[in-house]
Design a protein around this motif. Structure first.
Motif, PDB file in Angstrom:
ATOM      1  N   PRO A   4       0.799  -1.230   0.000  1.00 33.67           N
ATOM      2  CA  PRO A   4       0.000   0.000   0.000  1.00 33.67           C
ATOM      3  C   PRO A   4       0.835   1.285   0.000  1.00 33.67           C
ATOM      4  N   GLN A   7       1.730   1.782  -3.578  1.00 30.40           N
ATOM      5  CA  GLN A   7       0.547   2.220  -4.316  1.00 30.40           C
ATOM      6  C   GLN A   7       0.352   3.724  -4.100  1.00 30.40           C
ATOM      7  N   LYS A  86      -8.551   4.810  -2.971  1.00 28.96           N
ATOM      8  CA  LYS A  86      -9.829   4.094  -2.802  1.00 28.96           C
ATOM      9  C   LYS A  86     -10.367   3.597  -4.135  1.00 28.96           C
ATOM     10  N   ASP A  89      -8.251   0.594  -5.129  1.00 36.05           N
ATOM     11  CA  ASP A  89      -8.624  -0.571  -4.322  1.00 36.05           C
ATOM     12  C   ASP A  89      -9.945  -1.175  -4.800  1.00 36.05           C
ATOM     13  N   LYS A  93     -10.568  -4.999  -6.335  1.00 38.25           N
ATOM     14  CA  LYS A  93     -11.612  -5.892  -5.812  1.00 38.25           C
ATOM     15  C   LYS A  93     -12.595  -6.290  -6.905  1.00 38.25           C
TER      16      LYS A  93
END
Length: 136
Positions: A4, A7, A86, A89, A93
């Motif tokens: 992370p 990222q 966000k 992410d 997903k």
């Protein structure tokens, strides 16, 4: 896990317009022989403790791109970068990407070396899928 921070670092560098300029140097800092930002110590093979922080990455970017470390950190903690994190992410997903590398072609096809039969097959299949999508 320390991915992370990388990222966030990439999205910050992109927001500051220096991602392309620093890409090769960042790769070397993580995976190269000096291992400046490596998660695993290249000499011992052990996970580093502490892991690289966003402040460590900011100092790297200051040296490589001349973006002041304080500006890099403040941008990394900004609303815009947080929104990008966000969004990224959510995309991961949505694509069910659970390993690295996972390749998604045009939002339709998801593959990885294990599912494709190996690294060479992954490249060949990815190129074939891209060609199929370009023909549409």
């Amino acid at each position: 896990e320390n991915w992370p921070v990388f990222q966030r670092a990439y999205l910050t560098a992109k927001a500051l317009g220096v991602a392309k300029q620093a890409h090769a140097a960042m790769f070397q800092a993580i995976w190269g022989t000096n291992g400046e930002l490596a998660v695993v110590d290249p000499r011992t093979g052990r996970v580093r403790s502490p892991l690289p922080s966003i402040e460590d990455v900011a100092r790297f970017y200051e040296r490589v791109t001349k973006v002041p470390a304080a500006k890099f950190v403040s941008t990394a903690k900004s609303f815009a970068v947080e929104t990008d994190v966000k969004r990224s992410d959510a995309t991961i997903k949505a694509y069910l990407a659970d390993s690295t590398p996972t390749i998604v072609v045009n939002g339709k096809y998801r593959l990885e070396p294990r599912s494709a039969g190996g690294a060479d097959q992954t490249i060949a299949l990815t190129l074939w899928l891209v060609q199929q999508e370009l023909r549409k």
